[in-house]
Write an enzyme that holds these catalytic residues in place. Structure first.
Site, mmCIF file in Angstrom:
data_model
loop_
_atom_site.group_PDB
_atom_site.id
_atom_site.type_symbol
_atom_site.label_atom_id
_atom_site.label_comp_id
_atom_site.label_asym_id
_atom_site.label_seq_id
_atom_site.Cartn_x
_atom_site.Cartn_y
_atom_site.Cartn_z
ATOM 1 N N GLU A 1 -1.101 0.666 -9.011
ATOM 2 C CA GLU A 1 -2.553 0.430 -8.990
ATOM 3 C C GLU A 1 -3.299 1.634 -8.421
ATOM 4 O O GLU A 1 -2.887 2.212 -7.412
ATOM 5 C CB GLU A 1 -2.821 -0.814 -8.135
ATOM 6 C CG GLU A 1 -4.292 -1.168 -7.972
ATOM 7 C CD GLU A 1 -4.473 -2.512 -7.294
ATOM 8 O OE1 GLU A 1 -3.698 -3.446 -7.588
ATOM 9 O OE2 GLU A 1 -5.394 -2.642 -6.456
ATOM 10 N N ASP B 1 -13.320 -6.876 -10.014
ATOM 11 C CA ASP B 1 -13.581 -7.790 -8.903
ATOM 12 C C ASP B 1 -14.793 -8.629 -9.295
ATOM 13 O O ASP B 1 -15.879 -8.080 -9.525
ATOM 14 C CB ASP B 1 -13.862 -7.001 -7.613
ATOM 15 C CG ASP B 1 -13.885 -7.927 -6.403
ATOM 16 O OD1 ASP B 1 -14.624 -8.946 -6.444
ATOM 17 O OD2 ASP B 1 -13.164 -7.669 -5.431
ATOM 18 N N GLU C 1 -10.965 -1.961 -9.873
ATOM 19 C CA GLU C 1 -11.745 -2.560 -8.785
ATOM 20 C C GLU C 1 -12.981 -1.733 -8.443
ATOM 21 O O GLU C 1 -13.867 -2.212 -7.752
ATOM 22 C CB GLU C 1 -10.872 -2.789 -7.545
ATOM 23 C CG GLU C 1 -10.387 -1.542 -6.852
ATOM 24 C CD GLU C 1 -9.447 -1.835 -5.689
ATOM 25 O OE1 GLU C 1 -8.284 -2.171 -5.953
ATOM 26 O OE2 GLU C 1 -9.884 -1.745 -4.534
ATOM 27 N N LYS D 1 0.835 -1.194 0.000
ATOM 28 C CA LYS D 1 0.000 0.000 0.000
ATOM 29 C C LYS D 1 0.873 1.249 0.000
ATOM 30 O O LYS D 1 1.915 1.286 0.653
ATOM 31 C CB LYS D 1 -0.907 -0.006 1.241
ATOM 32 C CG LYS D 1 -1.990 -1.059 1.174
ATOM 33 C CD LYS D 1 -3.006 -0.714 0.104
ATOM 34 C CE LYS D 1 -3.843 -1.916 -0.270
ATOM 35 N NZ LYS D 1 -4.796 -1.624 -1.340
ATOM 36 N N ASP E 1 -0.046 0.238 -4.595
ATOM 37 C CA ASP E 1 -1.477 0.528 -4.731
ATOM 38 C C ASP E 1 -1.814 1.716 -3.835
ATOM 39 O O ASP E 1 -1.682 1.625 -2.613
ATOM 40 C CB ASP E 1 -2.271 -0.718 -4.293
ATOM 41 C CG ASP E 1 -3.771 -0.530 -4.415
ATOM 42 O OD1 ASP E 1 -4.221 0.531 -4.878
ATOM 43 O OD2 ASP E 1 -4.509 -1.477 -4.031
ATOM 44 N N GLU F 1 -4.493 -11.827 -7.341
ATOM 45 C CA GLU F 1 -4.287 -11.231 -6.019
ATOM 46 C C GLU F 1 -4.632 -12.223 -4.906
ATOM 47 O O GLU F 1 -5.683 -12.862 -4.930
ATOM 48 C CB GLU F 1 -5.188 -9.997 -5.890
ATOM 49 C CG GLU F 1 -5.139 -9.374 -4.515
ATOM 50 C CD GLU F 1 -5.681 -7.962 -4.472
ATOM 51 O OE1 GLU F 1 -6.607 -7.672 -5.260
ATOM 52 O OE2 GLU F 1 -5.188 -7.160 -3.657
ATOM 53 N N HIS G 1 -9.130 -8.282 -9.161
ATOM 54 C CA HIS G 1 -9.060 -7.820 -7.775
ATOM 55 C C HIS G 1 -9.768 -8.859 -6.914
ATOM 56 O O HIS G 1 -10.795 -9.416 -7.319
ATOM 57 C CB HIS G 1 -9.778 -6.467 -7.659
ATOM 58 C CG HIS G 1 -9.922 -5.971 -6.257
ATOM 59 N ND1 HIS G 1 -11.091 -6.114 -5.527
ATOM 60 C CD2 HIS G 1 -9.043 -5.345 -5.449
ATOM 61 C CE1 HIS G 1 -10.913 -5.566 -4.334
ATOM 62 N NE2 HIS G 1 -9.683 -5.090 -4.254
HETATM 63 MG MG MG Z 1 -6.485 -2.036 -4.899
#
Ligand code: MG
Length: 378
Positions: A220, A269, A246, A166, A194, A329, A296
């Site tokens: 991302e 997703d 996502e 992250k 991301d 993922e 995702h």
């Molecule tokens: Mg993400």
């Protein structure tokens, strides 16, 4: 064998160690599961991505459309649900409800026919799927960035060849963290970042430029999902591949992302974008634009199993004999729902996860734990 009833379950668990990212803090994990049961008792499981109470209410709205119907007609039922929700939901969480029901219908259809979902989707191109570890969130009392480097090393020790971290705290902190993680894992492990749409165009461009020498596989959600023009500009300004999706829904949503040349990698997703039925079409659409799919995935074993089956079937563009494997993922953050509620417990060995070969999704819900974790049961 007609569908007799639909049951929804909101399951929730408090976390021992709350963690945060650029947008908010998680102190619990909550999800809405759906069980579609046919006459005779054969059933399928599905899961929606989004606020569980709203997903559950959406399933209540859509369920009457599938009850009494033949579950083998999965795509026809999808169209029926889509038509009924279209006036209210060209995007958004009602499509997560539709997705949950669709995934359950694929599971049920597989069990009735006696085939795994990967076969129903067209056949596996691979029996094991390459996964990347998603982790490296932030905690209030962490030793920054040393704890992130240590966590990344833990994933490497577990055999992962790719890790996503992250970012989105601020450019200075992000650079410090990415540099520390890259130095800890060395040059051979893939590293992705991301920001969860934390940045303005200028900030995203500055960060991308700064981290380019650190070998980043993709950046991302650098920008707001609404800023299509910004994505297009960033993609052309940065050497780092740009990933997003996502927060997109349906082929129609991805068409905007793709037509505007926003992304190198599309990330629907399955539990939100329209289920397996629609995500298979999104994959075809992305391929037509020369863009690969990396789903995702953030949920229980049901969501992961659905993504495993789909990823096992994915083609890549442009394709070659020694083509890169698609990569899925695999969330590694604390989640008792994922680790205890559903079986089997999916595990990566050398960065690969076996695609289930039993009928349907090949995932089961532990009935005892379902009761224990259920906030509301209908
Ligand atoms: Mg993400």
């Amino acid at each position: 064998m007609l569908i007799e009833r639909v049951e929804t379950y909101i399951v929730e668990q408090q976390l021992e160690n709350p963690f945060y990212f650029s947008q908010w803090e998680y102190d619990s994990r909550q999800v809405c599961l759906v069980k579609v049961i046919a006459k005779g008792g054969t059933y399928g499981w599905g899961e929606g991505y989004g606020p569980a109470g709203i997903v559950s209410a959406g399933i209540d709205f859509l369920a009457p459309l599938v009850i009494g119907q033949d579950p083998l007609h999965v795509e026809t039922l999808w169209q029926k649900m889509y038509r009924r929700s279209f006036d209210y939901a060209r995007g958004g969480v009602l499509l997560a409800s539709l997705s949950a029901l669709d995934i359950a219908l694929w599971d049920l259809r597989g069990k009735i026919i006696g085939q795994p979902v990967s076969i129903l989707l067209g056949g596996r191109r691979r029996d094991k799927v390459k996964v990347y570890a998603t982790g490296l969130y932030f905690t209030k009392d962490m030793n920054f960035p040393a704890d992130l480097a240590a966590e990344a090393n833990m994933y490497v020790g577990q055999g992962f060849k790719a890790i996503k971290m992250k970012v989105g705290l601020g450019l200075k902190e992000d650079y410090q963290a990415i540099k520390a993680v890259r130095e800890a894992i060395g040059p051979d492990i893939e590293l992705m970042v991301d920001s969860n749409h934390a940045y303005s165009r200028g900030e995203a461009r500055a960060l991308a430029c700064k981290i380019e020498p650190l070998g980043i596989t993709f950046f991302e959600e650098p920008l707001s999902p609404n800023d299509y023009q910004g994505y297009r500009e960033l993609r052309h300004a940065s050497e780092i591949p740009i990933a997003a999706g996502e927060c997109e829904y349906l082929c129609s949503g991805f068409r905007i992302l793709l037509e505007n040349q926003c992304v190198d990698i599309a990330q629907p997703d399955i539990c939100a974008a329209g289920g397996l039925t629609e995500t298979k079409k999104i994959a075809a659409l992305a391929n037509a634009f020369g863009v690969n799919l990396i789903p995702h995935c953030w949920g229980t074993g049901i969501a992961f199993a659905a993504a495993l089956h789909l990823t096992s079937t994915l083609d890549s563009v442009p394709g070659r004999m020694r083509e890169p494997e698609p990569i899925l993922e695999m969330d590694r953050t604390e989640n008792p729902l994922r680790d205890r509620l559903t079986e089997p417990l999916f595990q990566a060995v050398d960065g690969l996860v076996d695609v289930p070969t039993s009928a349907g999704l090949g995932v089961e819900v532990n009935p005892q734990l379902l009761k224990e974790f259920s906030a509301v049961t209908k």
